[in-house]
Design a protein around this motif. Structure first.
Motif, PDB file in Angstrom:
ATOM      1  N   THR A   8      68.080  -6.770  -2.171  1.00  0.00           N
ATOM      2  CA  THR A   8      67.389  -7.886  -1.507  1.00  0.00           C
ATOM      3  C   THR A   8      66.184  -8.335  -2.318  1.00  0.00           C
ATOM      4  OG1 THR A   8      68.071  -7.058   0.658  1.00  0.00           O
ATOM      5  CG2 THR A   8      66.236  -8.612   0.613  1.00  0.00           C
ATOM      6  N   ALA A   9      65.467  -7.389  -2.901  1.00  0.00           N
ATOM      7  CA  ALA A   9      64.315  -7.745  -3.733  1.00  0.00           C
ATOM      8  C   ALA A   9      64.732  -8.594  -4.930  1.00  0.00           C
ATOM      9  CB  ALA A   9      63.604  -6.481  -4.215  1.00  0.00           C
ATOM     10  N   GLY A  10      66.001  -8.467  -5.341  1.00  0.00           N
ATOM     11  CA  GLY A  10      66.504  -9.289  -6.434  1.00  0.00           C
ATOM     12  C   GLY A  10      66.480 -10.780  -6.129  1.00  0.00           C
ATOM     13  N   TRP A  11      66.293 -11.116  -4.834  1.00  0.00           N
ATOM     14  CA  TRP A  11      66.185 -12.527  -4.472  1.00  0.00           C
ATOM     15  C   TRP A  11      64.978 -13.194  -5.118  1.00  0.00           C
ATOM     16  CZ3 TRP A  11      69.016 -16.052  -1.650  1.00  0.00           C
ATOM     17  CH2 TRP A  11      70.195 -15.570  -1.082  1.00  0.00           C
ATOM     18  N   LEU A  12      63.958 -12.430  -5.452  1.00  0.00           N
ATOM     19  CA  LEU A  12      62.807 -13.047  -6.115  1.00  0.00           C
ATOM     20  C   LEU A  12      63.221 -13.649  -7.442  1.00  0.00           C
ATOM     21  CD1 LEU A  12      61.186 -11.382  -8.668  1.00  0.00           C
ATOM     22  CD2 LEU A  12      60.996  -9.713  -6.855  1.00  0.00           C
ATOM     23  N   SER A  13      64.158 -12.972  -8.127  1.00  0.00           N
ATOM     24  CA  SER A  13      64.690 -13.520  -9.373  1.00  0.00           C
ATOM     25  C   SER A  13      65.582 -14.722  -9.103  1.00  0.00           C
ATOM     26  CB  SER A  13      65.468 -12.440 -10.128  1.00  0.00           C
ATOM     27  OG  SER A  13      66.062 -12.970 -11.299  1.00  0.00           O
ATOM     28  N   MET A  14      66.432 -14.620  -8.079  1.00  0.00           N
ATOM     29  CA  MET A  14      67.347 -15.713  -7.765  1.00  0.00           C
ATOM     30  C   MET A  14      66.598 -16.995  -7.417  1.00  0.00           C
ATOM     31  SD  MET A  14      70.309 -13.842  -5.501  1.00  0.00           S
ATOM     32  CE  MET A  14      71.170 -15.417  -5.295  1.00  0.00           C
ATOM     33  N   GLN A  53      63.394 -17.807  -8.107  1.00  0.00           N
ATOM     34  CA  GLN A  53      62.601 -18.274  -9.237  1.00  0.00           C
ATOM     35  C   GLN A  53      63.466 -18.956 -10.284  1.00  0.00           C
ATOM     36  OE1 GLN A  53      58.942 -16.203 -10.994  1.00  0.00           O
ATOM     37  NE2 GLN A  53      60.591 -15.417 -12.264  1.00  0.00           N
ATOM     38  N   VAL A  54      64.563 -18.302 -10.641  1.00  0.00           N
ATOM     39  CA  VAL A  54      65.422 -18.866 -11.678  1.00  0.00           C
ATOM     40  C   VAL A  54      66.219 -20.049 -11.146  1.00  0.00           C
ATOM     41  CG1 VAL A  54      67.200 -18.340 -13.379  1.00  0.00           C
ATOM     42  CG2 VAL A  54      65.532 -16.617 -12.786  1.00  0.00           C
ATOM     43  N   GLY A  55      66.536 -20.030  -9.842  1.00  0.00           N
ATOM     44  CA  GLY A  55      67.222 -21.177  -9.266  1.00  0.00           C
ATOM     45  C   GLY A  55      66.375 -22.432  -9.329  1.00  0.00           C
ATOM     46  N   ALA A  56      65.090 -22.308  -8.981  1.00  0.00           N
ATOM     47  CA  ALA A  56      64.172 -23.449  -9.080  1.00  0.00           C
ATOM     48  C   ALA A  56      64.015 -23.888 -10.533  1.00  0.00           C
ATOM     49  CB  ALA A  56      62.824 -23.083  -8.482  1.00  0.00           C
ATOM     50  N   PHE A  57      63.950 -22.923 -11.429  1.00  0.00           N
ATOM     51  CA  PHE A  57      63.905 -23.209 -12.869  1.00  0.00           C
ATOM     52  C   PHE A  57      65.111 -24.047 -13.274  1.00  0.00           C
ATOM     53  CE2 PHE A  57      65.197 -22.256 -17.165  1.00  0.00           C
ATOM     54  CZ  PHE A  57      64.043 -22.104 -17.914  1.00  0.00           C
ATOM     55  N   ALA A  58      66.286 -23.643 -12.816  1.00  0.00           N
ATOM     56  CA  ALA A  58      67.523 -24.319 -13.202  1.00  0.00           C
ATOM     57  C   ALA A  58      67.552 -25.752 -12.703  1.00  0.00           C
ATOM     58  CB  ALA A  58      68.721 -23.538 -12.655  1.00  0.00           C
ATOM     59  N   VAL A  59      67.222 -25.948 -11.436  1.00  0.00           N
ATOM     60  CA  VAL A  59      67.231 -27.298 -10.883  1.00  0.00           C
ATOM     61  C   VAL A  59      66.269 -28.198 -11.644  1.00  0.00           C
ATOM     62  CG1 VAL A  59      66.663 -28.668  -8.843  1.00  0.00           C
ATOM     63  CG2 VAL A  59      67.964 -26.546  -8.590  1.00  0.00           C
ATOM     64  N   THR A  60      65.097 -27.667 -11.951  1.00  0.00           N
ATOM     65  CA  THR A  60      64.089 -28.465 -12.654  1.00  0.00           C
ATOM     66  C   THR A  60      64.559 -28.869 -14.037  1.00  0.00           C
ATOM     67  OG1 THR A  60      62.322 -27.325 -11.463  1.00  0.00           O
ATOM     68  CG2 THR A  60      61.704 -28.502 -13.464  1.00  0.00           C
ATOM     69  N   THR A  61      65.113 -27.921 -14.808  1.00  0.00           N
ATOM     70  CA  THR A  61      65.508 -28.246 -16.175  1.00  0.00           C
ATOM     71  C   THR A  61      66.681 -29.214 -16.242  1.00  0.00           C
ATOM     72  OG1 THR A  61      66.843 -26.225 -16.216  1.00  0.00           O
ATOM     73  CG2 THR A  61      64.649 -26.108 -17.196  1.00  0.00           C
ATOM     74  N   VAL A  62      67.488 -29.258 -15.196  1.00  0.00           N
ATOM     75  CA  VAL A  62      68.602 -30.206 -15.166  1.00  0.00           C
ATOM     76  C   VAL A  62      68.148 -31.577 -14.679  1.00  0.00           C
ATOM     77  CG1 VAL A  62      70.800 -30.752 -14.044  1.00  0.00           C
ATOM     78  CG2 VAL A  62      70.393 -28.458 -14.909  1.00  0.00           C
ATOM     79  N   VAL A  63      67.278 -31.614 -13.675  1.00  0.00           N
ATOM     80  CA  VAL A  63      66.908 -32.873 -13.030  1.00  0.00           C
ATOM     81  C   VAL A  63      65.819 -33.618 -13.791  1.00  0.00           C
ATOM     82  CG1 VAL A  63      65.897 -33.891 -10.952  1.00  0.00           C
ATOM     83  CG2 VAL A  63      67.648 -32.118 -10.758  1.00  0.00           C
ATOM     84  N   ARG A  70      57.736 -17.863  -5.691  1.00  0.00           N
ATOM     85  CA  ARG A  70      58.691 -17.812  -6.810  1.00  0.00           C
ATOM     86  C   ARG A  70      59.378 -19.158  -7.006  1.00  0.00           C
ATOM     87  NH1 ARG A  70      56.547 -15.480  -9.890  1.00  0.00           N
ATOM     88  NH2 ARG A  70      54.892 -15.988  -8.444  1.00  0.00           N
ATOM     89  N   MET A  71      59.543 -19.918  -5.929  1.00  0.00           N
ATOM     90  CA  MET A  71      60.125 -21.247  -6.059  1.00  0.00           C
ATOM     91  C   MET A  71      59.199 -22.159  -6.873  1.00  0.00           C
ATOM     92  SD  MET A  71      61.176 -24.004  -3.114  1.00  0.00           S
ATOM     93  CE  MET A  71      59.447 -24.453  -2.842  1.00  0.00           C
ATOM     94  N   PHE A  72      57.892 -22.128  -6.538  1.00  0.00           N
ATOM     95  CA  PHE A  72      56.943 -22.943  -7.297  1.00  0.00           C
ATOM     96  C   PHE A  72      56.834 -22.458  -8.747  1.00  0.00           C
ATOM     97  CE2 PHE A  72      55.414 -24.073  -3.017  1.00  0.00           C
ATOM     98  CZ  PHE A  72      55.326 -25.448  -3.168  1.00  0.00           C
ATOM     99  N   SER A  73      56.853 -21.158  -8.929  1.00  0.00           N
ATOM    100  CA  SER A  73      56.803 -20.608 -10.284  1.00  0.00           C
ATOM    101  C   SER A  73      58.010 -21.059 -11.099  1.00  0.00           C
ATOM    102  CB  SER A  73      56.753 -19.076 -10.210  1.00  0.00           C
ATOM    103  OG  SER A  73      56.881 -18.506 -11.490  1.00  0.00           O
ATOM    104  N   GLY A  74      59.190 -21.007 -10.496  1.00  0.00           N
ATOM    105  CA  GLY A  74      60.395 -21.426 -11.202  1.00  0.00           C
ATOM    106  C   GLY A  74      60.370 -22.897 -11.566  1.00  0.00           C
ATOM    107  N   THR A  75      59.849 -23.728 -10.667  1.00  0.00           N
ATOM    108  CA  THR A  75      59.747 -25.160 -10.958  1.00  0.00           C
ATOM    109  C   THR A  75      58.829 -25.399 -12.153  1.00  0.00           C
ATOM    110  OG1 THR A  75      60.097 -25.698  -8.627  1.00  0.00           O
ATOM    111  CG2 THR A  75      59.103 -27.406 -10.009  1.00  0.00           C
ATOM    112  N   ALA A  76      57.689 -24.722 -12.172  1.00  0.00           N
ATOM    113  CA  ALA A  76      56.732 -24.895 -13.271  1.00  0.00           C
ATOM    114  C   ALA A  76      57.306 -24.403 -14.596  1.00  0.00           C
ATOM    115  CB  ALA A  76      55.438 -24.156 -12.946  1.00  0.00           C
ATOM    116  N   THR A  77      57.922 -23.226 -14.583  1.00  0.00           N
ATOM    117  CA  THR A  77      58.489 -22.708 -15.836  1.00  0.00           C
ATOM    118  C   THR A  77      59.649 -23.560 -16.315  1.00  0.00           C
ATOM    119  OG1 THR A  77      59.879 -21.167 -14.555  1.00  0.00           O
ATOM    120  CG2 THR A  77      57.789 -20.320 -15.414  1.00  0.00           C
TER     121      THR A  77
END
Length: 379
Positions: free
Chosen positions: A53-59, A61-71, A110-117
């Motif tokens: 469940t703690a692995g969701w922090l990675s999911m 964060q990286v999910g927000a990263f992915a959406v940002t880099t594509v959009v 982690r969502m905001f962090s992923g968007t920024a990264t």
């Protein structure tokens, strides 16, 4: 903390092919993502959740990263204000992560962090895609930052996850004061290639990172629970992985078969778990890092070769790889919570090898039928 800033201080001497500010931001992003395998056990203990469940922090964060880099490449042109704003958001999100009261709030940070990264990574790779020298330099900065960051995180994690989150915020501070380059104008959105083989390559990169992340983010758990070594000893493996990756990135331009290198990661990943000893754990991580960075820059070159907008294709590549890194920990967490580490090693190894073979197939197909026009070719 002095060692944390070593990559940033050395950037001017290291970067003949890419702007120091963008390389420094890539270092800060690498430090954050490299800390994830160490954060998962600590976050699980702090909030009383399972390690899967703690692995969701990675999911998240990286999910927000992915959406940002594509959009974002489809909506905006590269601009300095995007860079500055993203750094501020990144630092704020990491500071907040150290003080949130429950796990759901941590996921929000982690969502905001992923968007920024994601925005920072898009800007860095968009600039890097302009030349082969820049591409190879950008490829090498990640492993170099991870090489320094892994043992630092291995030491800091002994003080708890809060200290690591705060360190990730502090690392980004000097980047604000580095001079940014002028971003060149890009073709308007909508002007893009129609290469079907590029889509296959993007799928291969997704599979590469999905299979890899499904195991990689849990390797600290493997090291402690399966092999029986300490978190700091595990961090040595991640440092070796980064050192080998740095060498691989610097040598990536000396060969022309990236897919073959990527295909060899599968057996190495398998050995990190089933080898049953620290030696195999280290050896597997060394080859994983070396082969990954021997292969990925070549795949990015293949994408750019048939793209009218290399910056957009760079965003697509980073985005699809990030989607893989986001999905992988969730799938891997099912194995981890069930104690099926050997099964996870098999699944990850097969996926990694298959991704490399897909790249090999695309390259052979292209050599048989070269393009005539990047705007219309379907090869």
């Amino acid at each position: 903390m002095a060692r944390v800033f070593a990559p940033i201080r050395s950037l001017t001497a290291f970067s003949r092919g890419a702007p120091p500010a963008l390389l420094a931001s890539a270092s800060a992003v690498t430090f954050l993502f490299g800390a994830t395998p160490f954060l998962i056990p600590e976050v699980a203990d702090r909030f009383g959740v399972g390690r899967g469940t703690a692995g969701w922090l990675s999911m998240i964060q990286v999910g927000a990263f992915a959406v940002t880099t594509v959009v974002i490449p489809r909506l905006l042109q590269p601009r300095p204000w995007i860079f500055r704003l993203s750094l501020v958001v990144l630092m704020s999100a990491n500071v907040a992560a150290a003080f949130v009261p429950d796990f759901s709030w941590l996921l929000l940070t982690r969502m905001f962090s992923g968007t920024a990264t994601g925005a920072l990574t898009w800007l860095a790779w968009a600039a890097a895609m302009d030349s082969r020298q820049s591409l190879m330099t950008m490829s090498a900065i990640g492993p170099m930052a991870a090489l320094v960051g892994a043992p630092v995180v291995g030491l800091l994690i002994g003080f708890g996850d809060r200290v690591v989150f705060l360190a990730a915020a502090v690392v980004a501070v000097p980047v604000l004061f580095l001079r940014l380059p002028r971003f060149a104008p890009r073709p308007k959105p909508g002007e893009r290639s129609r290469s079907r083989s590029n889509r296959v390559l993007l799928g291969a990169l997704f599979l590469l990172t999905c299979a890899g992340a499904g195991l990689f983010v849990y390797l600290t758990v493997v090291a402690v629970d399966v092999i029986g070594i300490s978190p700091f000893a595990a961090s040595i493996g991640f440092s070796l992985n980064a050192a080998a990756g740095f060498v691989g990135a610097r040598l990536a331009g000396t060969h022309s078969r990236p897919g073959l290198w990527l295909a060899t990661i599968g057996p190495a990943a398998f050995l990190t778990v089933v080898g049953g000893s620290a030696i195999w754990f280290y050896l597997g991580l060394v080859w994983w890092g070396f082969a990954f960075w021997m292969g990925v820059p070549g795949v990015l070159e293949m994408l750019a070769a048939r793209s009218l907008r290399p910056d957009e294709r760079a965003g697509d590549a980073q985005g699809l790889m990030a989607f893989g890194r986001s999905l992988g920990p969730g799938l891997g967490g099912v194995f981890v919570d069930g104690g099926a580490f050997a099964g996870l090693a098999v699944a990850a190894g097969v996926g990694l090898t298959l991704s490399g073979l897909i790249v090999v197939g695309v390259q052979e197909g292209r050599e048989a039928l070269p393009p005539t026009d990047v705007r219309t070719v379907e090869g």
